[in-house]
Design an enzyme around this catalytic site. Sequence first.
Site, PDB file in Angstrom:
ATOM      1  N   CYS A 109       0.812  -1.232   0.000  1.00 28.14           N
ATOM      2  CA  CYS A 109       0.000   0.000   0.000  1.00 28.14           C
ATOM      3  C   CYS A 109       0.844   1.280   0.000  1.00 28.14           C
ATOM      4  O   CYS A 109       0.328   2.367  -0.244  1.00 28.14           O
ATOM      5  CB  CYS A 109      -0.951   0.009   1.185  1.00 28.14           C
ATOM      6  SG  CYS A 109      -2.046  -1.408   1.168  1.00 28.14           S
ATOM      7  N   HIS A 127      -3.334   7.095   3.384  1.00 26.40           N
ATOM      8  CA  HIS A 127      -3.711   5.838   2.711  1.00 26.40           C
ATOM      9  C   HIS A 127      -5.137   5.466   3.143  1.00 26.40           C
ATOM     10  O   HIS A 127      -5.443   5.381   4.334  1.00 26.40           O
ATOM     11  CB  HIS A 127      -2.715   4.751   3.107  1.00 26.40           C
ATOM     12  CG  HIS A 127      -3.142   3.392   2.685  1.00 26.40           C
ATOM     13  ND1 HIS A 127      -3.574   3.112   1.405  1.00 26.40           N
ATOM     14  CD2 HIS A 127      -3.231   2.222   3.380  1.00 26.40           C
ATOM     15  CE1 HIS A 127      -3.890   1.833   1.328  1.00 26.40           C
ATOM     16  NE2 HIS A 127      -3.699   1.275   2.508  1.00 26.40           N
ATOM     17  N   ASN A 162     -10.192   0.263   0.210  1.00 32.30           N
ATOM     18  CA  ASN A 162      -8.726   0.275   0.224  1.00 32.30           C
ATOM     19  C   ASN A 162      -8.222  -0.273  -1.112  1.00 32.30           C
ATOM     20  O   ASN A 162      -8.374  -1.466  -1.388  1.00 32.30           O
ATOM     21  CB  ASN A 162      -8.258  -0.602   1.395  1.00 32.30           C
ATOM     22  CG  ASN A 162      -6.749  -0.648   1.541  1.00 32.30           C
ATOM     23  OD1 ASN A 162      -6.013  -0.247   0.638  1.00 32.30           O
ATOM     24  ND2 ASN A 162      -6.287  -1.156   2.671  1.00 32.30           N
TER      25      ASN A 162
HETATM   26  O1  UT7 Z   1      -3.801  -1.486   3.451  1.00 34.64           O
HETATM   27  C1  UT7 Z   1      -2.795  -2.007   4.273  1.00 34.64           C
HETATM   28  C2  UT7 Z   1      -3.069  -1.646   5.637  1.00 34.64           C
HETATM   29  N1  UT7 Z   1      -4.334  -2.214   6.066  1.00 34.64           N
HETATM   30  C3  UT7 Z   1      -4.994  -1.615   7.019  1.00 34.64           C
HETATM   31  O2  UT7 Z   1      -4.598  -0.587   7.473  1.00 34.64           O
HETATM   32  C4  UT7 Z   1      -6.195  -2.332   7.620  1.00 34.64           C
HETATM   33  C5  UT7 Z   1      -6.044  -2.364   9.125  1.00 34.64           C
HETATM   34  N2  UT7 Z   1      -7.058  -3.115   9.852  1.00 34.64           N
HETATM   35  C6  UT7 Z   1      -8.354  -2.757   9.896  1.00 34.64           C
HETATM   36  O3  UT7 Z   1      -8.799  -1.849   9.233  1.00 34.64           O
HETATM   37  C7  UT7 Z   1      -9.238  -3.481  10.874  1.00 34.64           C
HETATM   38  O4  UT7 Z   1      -8.442  -4.259  11.749  1.00 34.64           O
HETATM   39  C8  UT7 Z   1     -10.319  -4.404  10.219  1.00 34.64           C
HETATM   40  C9  UT7 Z   1     -11.323  -3.583   9.455  1.00 34.64           C
HETATM   41  C10 UT7 Z   1      -9.652  -5.402   9.291  1.00 34.64           C
HETATM   42  C11 UT7 Z   1     -11.060  -5.154  11.341  1.00 34.64           C
HETATM   43  O5  UT7 Z   1     -11.626  -4.213  12.230  1.00 34.64           O
HETATM   44  P1  UT7 Z   1     -11.355  -4.305  13.801  1.00 34.64           P
HETATM   45  O6  UT7 Z   1     -12.080  -3.204  14.414  1.00 34.64           O
HETATM   46  O7  UT7 Z   1      -9.872  -4.359  14.033  1.00 34.64           O
HETATM   47  O8  UT7 Z   1     -12.059  -5.671  14.175  1.00 34.64           O
HETATM   48  P2  UT7 Z   1     -11.473  -6.916  14.986  1.00 34.64           P
HETATM   49  O9  UT7 Z   1     -10.725  -7.796  14.069  1.00 34.64           O
HETATM   50  O10 UT7 Z   1     -10.810  -6.443  16.254  1.00 34.64           O
HETATM   51  O11 UT7 Z   1     -12.818  -7.629  15.405  1.00 34.64           O
HETATM   52  C12 UT7 Z   1     -13.774  -7.021  16.318  1.00 34.64           C
HETATM   53  C13 UT7 Z   1     -15.032  -7.854  16.269  1.00 34.64           C
HETATM   54  C14 UT7 Z   1     -14.777  -9.360  16.449  1.00 34.64           C
HETATM   55  O12 UT7 Z   1     -15.904  -9.904  17.076  1.00 34.64           O
HETATM   56  P3  UT7 Z   1     -15.902 -10.218  18.658  1.00 34.64           P
HETATM   57  O13 UT7 Z   1     -14.756 -11.164  18.876  1.00 34.64           O
HETATM   58  O14 UT7 Z   1     -15.679  -8.896  19.317  1.00 34.64           O
HETATM   59  O15 UT7 Z   1     -17.246 -10.808  18.885  1.00 34.64           O
HETATM   60  C15 UT7 Z   1     -14.711  -9.849  15.022  1.00 34.64           C
HETATM   61  O16 UT7 Z   1     -15.023 -11.219  14.925  1.00 34.64           O
HETATM   62  O17 UT7 Z   1     -15.673  -7.711  15.005  1.00 34.64           O
HETATM   63  C16 UT7 Z   1     -15.779  -9.000  14.359  1.00 34.64           C
HETATM   64  N3  UT7 Z   1     -15.524  -8.756  12.936  1.00 34.64           N
HETATM   65  C17 UT7 Z   1     -16.513  -8.568  12.061  1.00 34.64           C
HETATM   66  N4  UT7 Z   1     -17.847  -8.559  12.181  1.00 34.64           N
HETATM   67  C18 UT7 Z   1     -18.568  -8.315  11.081  1.00 34.64           C
HETATM   68  C19 UT7 Z   1     -14.327  -8.651  12.297  1.00 34.64           C
HETATM   69  N5  UT7 Z   1     -14.528  -8.386  10.994  1.00 34.64           N
HETATM   70  C20 UT7 Z   1     -15.870  -8.327  10.827  1.00 34.64           C
HETATM   71  C21 UT7 Z   1     -16.685  -8.081   9.710  1.00 34.64           C
HETATM   72  N6  UT7 Z   1     -18.011  -8.071   9.890  1.00 34.64           N
HETATM   73  N7  UT7 Z   1     -16.172  -7.836   8.488  1.00 34.64           N
END
Ligand code: UT7
Length: 363
Positions: free
Chosen positions: A128, A269, A299
């Site tokens: 990225c 980004h 993204n």
């Molecule tokens: O381009 C290169 C660089 N990339 C980035 O900068 C991306 C960086 N990461 C992110 O943007 C975020 O980490 C994500 C969008 C990928 C995920 O968001 P998050 O707020 O970090 O979610 P998480 O993985 O901490 O998950 C929180 C909760 C979990 O549920 P519980 O355990 O709290 O019940 C996940 O299972 O949200 C759940 N979850 C989802 N639910 C619905 C994770 N992804 C999803 C989803 N839809 N897509």
Amino acid sequence: MTLPAPPCRAEPPGPASTAAVITGLGGCLPPTKITNGQLVREGLDTSDEWIRTRTGIRTRHRAGPGVSTADLAVAAGRAALHSANRTHTGIVLVATTTPDRLCPATGPEVATRLGLTGTPAFDLSAVCSGFLYAANVASALLTSGAFDSALVIGAETYSTIIDPRDRNTAVIFGDGAGAVCLERGSAADPGAFLRFDLGSDGARSDLIAIADGGSRSPHRGEPPPADRFFRMRGPEVYKQAVLRMTSSARTVLALAEWPLPAVEAFIGHQANQRILDAVAQRLRVPPERCHGNLRHVGNTAAASIPLAMADAAARHVVEPGARTLLTAFGGGLTWASAAMTWPAAATTYLLPERRPPQGDHHE
Ligand code: UT7
């Protein structure tokens, strides 16, 4: 033993200094738009509400069968040349994580399809951060006198490497390409790149990776599906993205000798709105100076920064000459920032250009 000389920190460029200047801006977004609701209907375990509130994304574009990264890159490159009113350029750089093939590079095909056969062309891979890495390389080639112009393209088809059942990645990535024409000019010109900061940390290469297909794990028969896809450890990448973009942005501002309030436009980004807000807050850039297109395109990796610039230029939301801060973060890990002035160029958008039939040539 002689100690290595400390890194040379030159004075920031004065108005008379030579600089690489953006004279054309182009973009290409494939026409198929995928809404959050559509992802749910395709069977992904997510919801419109979760994606909107946790990422800020509402739609992303998908190239679809038969449309490759080169098809998007050619369109964006042609659009940028049109915007700059040019038919030629000295060198072509294509920043991409999703090249048409492992070998050869995408750049030469893109150059030839732009009518630039004979022009040096190559790919650059910094995930990225790829566009800003390529812009720095091109900028150095122009200011050194090696070339007087360059076409820098960021192009991606992440839909070809994303596991459609992986909600960690399928909700955020989209396809697209953005491009800029650079010409050798002066640091006083609108669109001049003034300073760059680049960095990497290979110790964290596991955070964003495709396990299979490289020399460490060459294709041997049918690999497990999980190894063929792009994988990202979302929450850890999130933290690194905030940290690295903030510190790299601070470094480039120090190199440019711009105090924080001097930043008139900020484009980060386009990965996640919460990341962008956290970086802007730490840098104390007010929301009205932050620009982006994340909610519409998601993204787009190496295409993210030039597409966001193309979008802001098309909406005329930044004055030519405004002091602009760009920052990016991606797999590698890599990060990159630039201090520049906003270009006077207008954006041209074109639709993907399919590759013409190749006759009897074997690939
Ligand atoms: O381009 C290169 C660089 N990339 C980035 O900068 C991306 C960086 N990461 C992110 O943007 C975020 O980490 C994500 C969008 C990928 C995920 O968001 P998050 O707020 O970090 O979610 P998480 O993985 O901490 O998950 C929180 C909760 C979990 O549920 P519980 O355990 O709290 O019940 C996940 O299972 O949200 C759940 N979850 C989802 N639910 C619905 C994770 N992804 C999803 C989803 N839809 N897509």
